[in-house]
Design an enzyme around this catalytic site. Structure first.
Site, mmCIF file in Angstrom:
data_model
loop_
_atom_site.group_PDB
_atom_site.id
_atom_site.type_symbol
_atom_site.label_atom_id
_atom_site.label_comp_id
_atom_site.label_asym_id
_atom_site.label_seq_id
_atom_site.Cartn_x
_atom_site.Cartn_y
_atom_site.Cartn_z
ATOM 1 N N HIS A 41 -5.696 2.976 0.881
ATOM 2 C CA HIS A 41 -4.973 4.163 1.368
ATOM 3 C C HIS A 41 -5.729 4.907 2.486
ATOM 4 O O HIS A 41 -5.168 5.241 3.520
ATOM 5 C CB HIS A 41 -4.717 5.150 0.229
ATOM 6 C CG HIS A 41 -4.069 4.554 -0.979
ATOM 7 N ND1 HIS A 41 -3.190 3.507 -0.920
ATOM 8 C CD2 HIS A 41 -4.155 4.871 -2.300
ATOM 9 C CE1 HIS A 41 -2.770 3.196 -2.144
ATOM 10 N NE2 HIS A 41 -3.353 4.006 -2.994
ATOM 11 N N ASP A 73 0.910 -1.146 0.000
ATOM 12 C CA ASP A 73 0.000 0.000 0.000
ATOM 13 C C ASP A 73 0.945 1.190 0.000
ATOM 14 O O ASP A 73 1.537 1.523 1.038
ATOM 15 C CB ASP A 73 -0.885 0.016 1.248
ATOM 16 C CG ASP A 73 -1.855 1.183 1.212
ATOM 17 O OD1 ASP A 73 -1.451 2.283 0.770
ATOM 18 O OD2 ASP A 73 -3.010 1.010 1.606
ATOM 19 N N HIS A 74 1.135 1.813 -1.150
ATOM 20 C CA HIS A 74 2.264 2.754 -1.248
ATOM 21 C C HIS A 74 2.085 3.975 -0.350
ATOM 22 O O HIS A 74 3.042 4.675 -0.057
ATOM 23 C CB HIS A 74 2.554 3.134 -2.700
ATOM 24 C CG HIS A 74 1.637 4.161 -3.281
ATOM 25 N ND1 HIS A 74 0.392 3.859 -3.752
ATOM 26 C CD2 HIS A 74 1.790 5.492 -3.471
ATOM 27 C CE1 HIS A 74 -0.179 4.962 -4.204
ATOM 28 N NE2 HIS A 74 0.650 5.969 -4.055
HETATM 29 C C1 BG6 Z 1 -3.223 4.520 -6.676
HETATM 30 C C2 BG6 Z 1 -4.573 4.561 -7.341
HETATM 31 O O1 BG6 Z 1 -3.196 3.533 -5.674
HETATM 32 O O2 BG6 Z 1 -2.937 5.781 -6.096
HETATM 33 C C3 BG6 Z 1 -4.644 5.675 -8.362
HETATM 34 O O3 BG6 Z 1 -4.822 3.318 -7.974
HETATM 35 C C4 BG6 Z 1 -4.214 6.985 -7.751
HETATM 36 O O4 BG6 Z 1 -5.955 5.783 -8.905
HETATM 37 C C5 BG6 Z 1 -2.872 6.835 -7.048
HETATM 38 O O5 BG6 Z 1 -4.111 7.954 -8.795
HETATM 39 C C6 BG6 Z 1 -2.482 8.106 -6.325
HETATM 40 O O6 BG6 Z 1 -1.214 7.964 -5.748
HETATM 41 P P1 BG6 Z 1 -0.418 9.246 -5.249
HETATM 42 O O7 BG6 Z 1 0.793 8.688 -4.589
HETATM 43 O O8 BG6 Z 1 -0.130 10.071 -6.469
HETATM 44 O O9 BG6 Z 1 -1.331 9.964 -4.305
#
Ligand code: BG6
Length: 545
Positions: free
Chosen positions: A299, A236-237
């Site tokens: 997230h 989960d980045h």
């Molecule tokens: C991803 C989603 O997990 O997170 C995308 O699948 C989204 O739809 C992205 O655009 C957003 O990541 P960040 O790090 O740019 O907020």
């Protein structure tokens, strides 16, 4: 902290990594030796009391399935280069790509090179690239092709021989979920999932972890049939973002906030993830998934868990996960989902000075699609700390601007010894964690307006990462890939968290499935009116961002 009103302060640019440190990291990366101590000792900006050494990965191979996908090009390959540039990759580190392309090593190296040039965070250095390039290999094949996986096993054995990677492999599945079973099955068949004594094998899975509780469970059965739970790393980045980890530092390394972090002082919490982009070329993935499954299930519920959990006994995976699980278990949905959730779909509009099309006009989307691109939900947490405090979560694409934040909004002072006129525009105190952009923390409170009257209005105190720290923050994927190679799991959700999150979302999805078309909202706006109405019924408003 500096007051936000100070223009000089806010004009400062974040400072990049110190040149001496970078040069040494490069030298170390190239030489492939003595990285940790050398890098640490050479940094003139280092606090001499800091005895910690950088965390560096041991010998290993990263095998990437799905090398031609957007994630690999924009995030994974650049993050690997950035780790190399920071001297954090092991000597002999090797990167193996696997895909259905009739490619040779040099084609994959070319793709990696272009991805690094376009998206790496740290400066391009020929020496670092050369070092990385030596370890790049490609194995062509279909996921269902036994021969291709046998060739992968042979290639890995050869890499162990020539580059001293010790049989340590991380398999990164950056592929659509429908391919998980076949890839895992192949890793099992070739025994690549079995770690011989003294080595490790790990599997990294990208979200979505299923599309509901049932499918998440099935996916887990498949994965655990080949790998033990301790070798499964679910990405989960958001947990790799510095600002998200800082929620724990803010709460548990300080004594200032925790005494008021509860129902006696907090009025409500707003968690927002707003994006200005549309779905881009991701119609195939996004349609039928929608905003809630795409980012609330993972997230936003992870953010909620970090904000609301009790303090873990340590930062070890087991303690941290236990506390997150407890709070996710205590989450309650409102009885009336119609009044306490909102969903929308972007219509045409203007964004960044350009005319943009609506969701239904995007390429690959059916004109009847009921997929939501905006979702807002109200949740409560049934425990002693939070009973009665609403948590409002919202996310959407094609909104006014890109911003992710957590706002803890405090109750009004019980009594104001000022005239009503003097406090007419005084709002509620709030502590806002800005996850991105302009990473930092803001505290909003009332202050006397200079002058002869006792007028009080809101001001902000700001902490900005760029001003307080001399090094720019690593990308989330740098941190998470390094943790996979080191085998450090705290920042990866456990399957139990994944399933608890689906338990929260499933009833909402089921309800929405009966509701037909989501409400249209104009691109560039702040979402559907029903989301504002949902807040207004509680006598509250969404924060203006
Ligand atoms: C991803 C989603 O997990 O997170 C995308 O699948 C989204 O739809 C992205 O655009 C957003 O990541 P960040 O790090 O740019 O907020």
């Amino acid at each position: 902290m500096t007051d936000r009103a100070d223009p000089a302060a806010s004009a400062k640019e974040p400072v990049a990594a110190a040149p001496a440190e970078e040069a040494l990291a490069v030298a170390s990366a190239v030489a492939g030796t003595a990285t940790t101590e050398a890098v640490a000792a050479a940094n003139p900006l280092r606090d001499p009391r800091d005895k910690r050494l950088p965390r560096v990965a041991g010998p290993c191979v990263m095998v990437l399935f799905g090398v031609t996908g957007d994630l690999a090009k924009r995030k994974l390959l650049p993050a690997i280069y950035d780790l190399g540039n920071r001297g954090l990759l092991p000597p002999g580190f090797s990167l193996v790509g696997f895909a259905r392309r009739d490619w040779k090593d040099q084609d994959f190296a070319q793709l990696t090179y272009e991805a690094v040039k376009a998206h790496a965070r740290t400066p391009f250095r020929e020496e670092v690239w050369k070092q990385l390039r030596e370890g790049i290999h490609f194995v062509p094949g279909e996921f269902s092709d036994d021969g291709a996986f046998d060739a992968l096993a042979m290639a890995l054995a050869e890499i162990d021989e020539t580059r001293g990677t010790g049989g340590n492999y991380a398999f990164y599945l950056s592929v659509p979920p429908k391919f998980f079973p076949v890839v895992v099955e192949q890793l099992k068949r070739t025994r690549l999932s079995d770690a011989p004594d003294g080595s490790w094998r790990r599997v990294v899975i990208e979200k979505p972890f299923g599309h509901d509780l049932q499918s998440a469970h099935e996916l887990n059965e498949i994965t655990t049939s080949a790998f033990p739970e301790s070798s499964i790393f679910r990405i989960d980045h958001y947990l790799g973002k510095e600002t998200v980890q800082n929620i724990m530092a803010l709460r548990f390394a300080n004594n200032l906030y925790e005494p008021i972090w509860n129902r006696s002082f907090v009025d409500h919490v707003q968690i927002t993830m707003a994006e200005d982009i549309g779905i881009g070329g991701r119609a195939g993935y996004y349609d039928g998934i929608g905003a809630a499954r795409d980012v609330i299930q993972n997230h936003l519920l992870q953010l909620l868990a970090l904000v609301a959990m009790e303090d873990p006994t340590s930062f070890e995976a087991a303690s941290l996960r236990r506390e997150k699980e407890k709070v996710l278990k205590a989450v309650r949905l409102p009885a009336n989902l119609g009044l306490n959730t909102a969903r929308g779909q972007y219509a045409a509009g203007w964004q960044g000075g350009e005319k943009v099309v609506g969701y239904l006009q995007e390429e690959g989307i059916s004109a009847e699609s009921t997929t939501e691109t905006y979702a807002a939900i109200k949740l409560e947490i049934a425990n002693r700390r939070w009973a009665g405090v609403p948590f409002y979560l919202r996310t959407g694409k094609r909104l006014g601007r890109r911003v992710t934040e957590v706002a803890v909004v405090f109750q009004r002072a019980p009594h104001l010894p000022f005239s009503a006129d003097d406090t007419e525009i005084l709002g509620q105190n709030a502590l806002v964690v800005r996850v991105q952009p302009d990473e930092g923390i803001t505290v909003r409170f009332g202050s006397k307006v200079p002058g002869t009257a006792m007028e009080v209005r809101d001001v902000s105190m700001d902490f900005a990462y760029g001003e307080s720290f001399l090094e720019s923050s690593p990308e989330a994927y740098e941190r998470l890939l390094l943790d996979v190679m080191i085998g450090d799991p705290p920042l990866f959700p456990h399957q139990r968290e994944v399933e608890l999150s689906w338990k929260i979302l499933d009833p909402i999805e089921e309800f929405w499935a009966t509701q037909g078309q989501p409400e249209a909202y104009e691109s560039g706006s702040w979402g559907p009116e029903s989301a504002d109405a949902m807040m207004a019924r509680d006598g509250r408003v969404w924060r203006r961002l």
